[in-house]
Design a protein around this motif. Structure first.
Motif, PDB file in Angstrom:
ATOM      1  N   LEU A   1       7.586  -0.601  -5.267  1.00 47.40           N
ATOM      2  CA  LEU A   1       7.192  -2.007  -5.186  1.00 47.40           C
ATOM      3  C   LEU A   1       5.914  -2.193  -4.381  1.00 47.40           C
ATOM      4  O   LEU A   1       5.023  -2.949  -4.779  1.00 47.40           O
ATOM      5  N   ILE A   2       5.806  -1.493  -3.264  1.00 43.87           N
ATOM      6  CA  ILE A   2       4.655  -1.687  -2.388  1.00 43.87           C
ATOM      7  C   ILE A   2       3.356  -1.286  -3.075  1.00 43.87           C
ATOM      8  O   ILE A   2       2.279  -1.787  -2.739  1.00 43.87           O
ATOM      9  N   ASP A   3       3.443  -0.413  -4.091  1.00 44.11           N
ATOM     10  CA  ASP A   3       2.231   0.001  -4.794  1.00 44.11           C
ATOM     11  C   ASP A   3       1.609  -1.136  -5.594  1.00 44.11           C
ATOM     12  O   ASP A   3       0.451  -1.027  -6.015  1.00 44.11           O
ATOM     13  N   ALA A   4       2.346  -2.211  -5.782  1.00 42.34           N
ATOM     14  CA  ALA A   4       1.797  -3.365  -6.496  1.00 42.34           C
ATOM     15  C   ALA A   4       0.615  -3.976  -5.756  1.00 42.34           C
ATOM     16  O   ALA A   4      -0.257  -4.612  -6.366  1.00 42.34           O
ATOM     17  N   ILE A   5       0.549  -3.779  -4.430  1.00 42.55           N
ATOM     18  CA  ILE A   5      -0.543  -4.370  -3.662  1.00 42.55           C
ATOM     19  C   ILE A   5      -1.693  -3.390  -3.460  1.00 42.55           C
ATOM     20  O   ILE A   5      -2.678  -3.727  -2.800  1.00 42.55           O
ATOM     21  N   LYS A   6      -1.596  -2.186  -4.052  1.00 45.94           N
ATOM     22  CA  LYS A   6      -2.635  -1.181  -3.866  1.00 45.94           C
ATOM     23  C   LYS A   6      -4.039  -1.696  -4.208  1.00 45.94           C
ATOM     24  O   LYS A   6      -4.986  -1.450  -3.437  1.00 45.94           O
ATOM     25  N   PRO A   7      -4.242  -2.413  -5.313  1.00 46.94           N
ATOM     26  CA  PRO A   7      -5.603  -2.886  -5.613  1.00 46.94           C
ATOM     27  C   PRO A   7      -6.187  -3.772  -4.517  1.00 46.94           C
ATOM     28  O   PRO A   7      -7.397  -3.751  -4.275  1.00 46.94           O
ATOM     29  N   PHE A   8      -5.325  -4.541  -3.843  1.00 46.48           N
ATOM     30  CA  PHE A   8      -5.809  -5.456  -2.814  1.00 46.48           C
ATOM     31  C   PHE A   8      -6.253  -4.725  -1.547  1.00 46.48           C
ATOM     32  O   PHE A   8      -7.010  -5.273  -0.744  1.00 46.48           O
ATOM     33  N   LEU A   9      -5.770  -3.506  -1.333  1.00 42.91           N
ATOM     34  CA  LEU A   9      -6.113  -2.738  -0.140  1.00 42.91           C
ATOM     35  C   LEU A   9      -7.263  -1.768  -0.380  1.00 42.91           C
ATOM     36  O   LEU A   9      -7.746  -1.149   0.557  1.00 42.91           O
ATOM     37  N   ASP A  10      -7.686  -1.646  -1.610  1.00 42.42           N
ATOM     38  CA  ASP A  10      -8.701  -0.655  -1.959  1.00 42.42           C
ATOM     39  C   ASP A  10     -10.108  -1.179  -1.671  1.00 42.42           C
ATOM     40  O   ASP A  10     -10.296  -2.331  -1.280  1.00 42.42           O
ATOM     41  N   TYR A  11     -11.089  -0.313  -1.932  1.00 43.06           N
ATOM     42  CA  TYR A  11     -12.484  -0.618  -1.595  1.00 43.06           C
ATOM     43  C   TYR A  11     -13.181  -1.383  -2.719  1.00 43.06           C
ATOM     44  O   TYR A  11     -14.276  -1.012  -3.149  1.00 43.06           O
TER      45      TYR A  11
END
Length: 327
Positions: free
Chosen positions: A176-186
């Motif tokens: 589930l937490i991987d859903a926010i990966k784009p928001f934490l990326d560069y």
């Protein structure tokens, strides 16, 4: 149903999507999204408050209310003000707090939020998720992912200096937490929205055993706990969280892609630290400090290991209840 629910969110005005996450059965998702949301009208001035922080006031607050956590204090006092002062950060700030219950992870996140926004957790710009409350059902993980992404996008669109706190990450559904990966990326922008000025904080019990063993090793070898450095533990915490069978960071892309900036250990609480917690609670309630009372309450806590009895099993978590009993 998942697709329909997502479409309903997309059709809502952007500010209407800025709501608390909703956990419900599949049959109630669309109805709940339509009927259970609060429109947050944001003032630009309120959002701009999140660009400043009084470091001295934050440090004083930590000294008066957070005990035995030299690493957490050090990381936050350096990382957060520096991030807030940077007008063009390359990515959002991501902090992952690790340690047993009662060591201060929640309390530190609350203090930090309060110093960025005076209303703290009540601010419209500070958003808290609790894994077991908001994401309890494994069979709804795809729905949760859609809701989480849309909800974060709506809030950051309204205020780029949003703070997101994820509690009980060790109990979160895997993946589930991987859903926010784009928001934490560069990324400079995603769909016209920049997430670079947001702050993400993850709270987890994962790694608590390793942290306790490290602290105990320092104690047994006659070294001060303050001698423990972030470099002694941070890499091990990242590996533990990534490989642990428990928790939402298991094989997470947030760790694999190095998107979490700091893994912050919260050390187990010793007897003297528990006494400090009791004393602070006595002061907050407006009572005179009674050393006998303070020691009595601290001694009633359960300590480990069995022979040495150095660290409080529950940290300072039940101090308030035990103090109330004696008062």
């Amino acid at each position: 149903m998942k697709v329909v629910g997502a479409l309903v969110w997309l059709l809502l005005p952007l500010t209407a999507r800025c709501v608390e996450p909703i956990s419900m059965t599949v049959g109630a998702i669309v109805t709940g999204v339509i009927t259970y949301y609060g429109v947050h009208w944001y003032s630009p001035d309120q959002c701009q408050l999140g660009g400043n922080i009084n470091v001295t006031a934050l440090q004083v607050d930590f000294e008066e209310n957070i005990f035995g956590q030299h690493l957490a204090k050090r990381v936050i006092l350096k990382a957060v003000p520096g991030f807030l002062e940077n007008r063009n950060p390359k990515k959002p700030l991501a902090l992952s707090f690790h340690g047993w219950t009662g060591t201060g992870k929640n309390y530190v996140s609350q203090i930090l939020a309060r110093h960025v926004y005076p209303e703290g957790l009540k601010s419209k710009h500070v958003h808290q998720f609790v894994a077991t409350l908001h994401f309890p059902h494994a069979d709804l993980i795809d729905v949760y992912k859609d809701q989480l992404q849309l909800w974060i996008r709506g809030n950051v669109s309204a205020c780029e200096r949003s703070i997101f706190i994820f509690d009980e990450v060790d109990k979160m559904q895997r993946g589930l937490i991987d859903a926010i990966k784009p928001f934490l990326d560069y990324y400079e922008h995603i769909g016209g929205v920049s997430y670079r000025r947001a702050i993400f904080i993850f709270l987890s019990n994962a790694g608590g055993e390793y942290i306790s063993e490290l602290a105990l090793h320092f104690w047994k070898t006659g070294r001060e706990r303050e001698d423990i450095k972030l470099s002694d533990v941070e890499h091990h915490l990242a590996l533990y969280a990534f490989n642990s069978n428990d928790g939402g960071l298991w094989h997470s892309s947030l760790i694999a892609k190095n998107l979490i900036d700091f893994f912050v250990p919260f050390l187990p609480m010793e007897f003297e630290h528990v006494k400090m917690c009791v004393r602070a609670e006595v002061r907050q309630r407006g009572f005179l400090e009674d050393e006998d009372l303070i020691s009595t309450v601290a001694k009633e806590m359960t300590y480990y290991p069995k022979e040495e009895k150095i660290y409080s099993v529950k940290g300072c978590k039940t101090v308030s209840a035990k103090l109330q009993y004696h008062l």
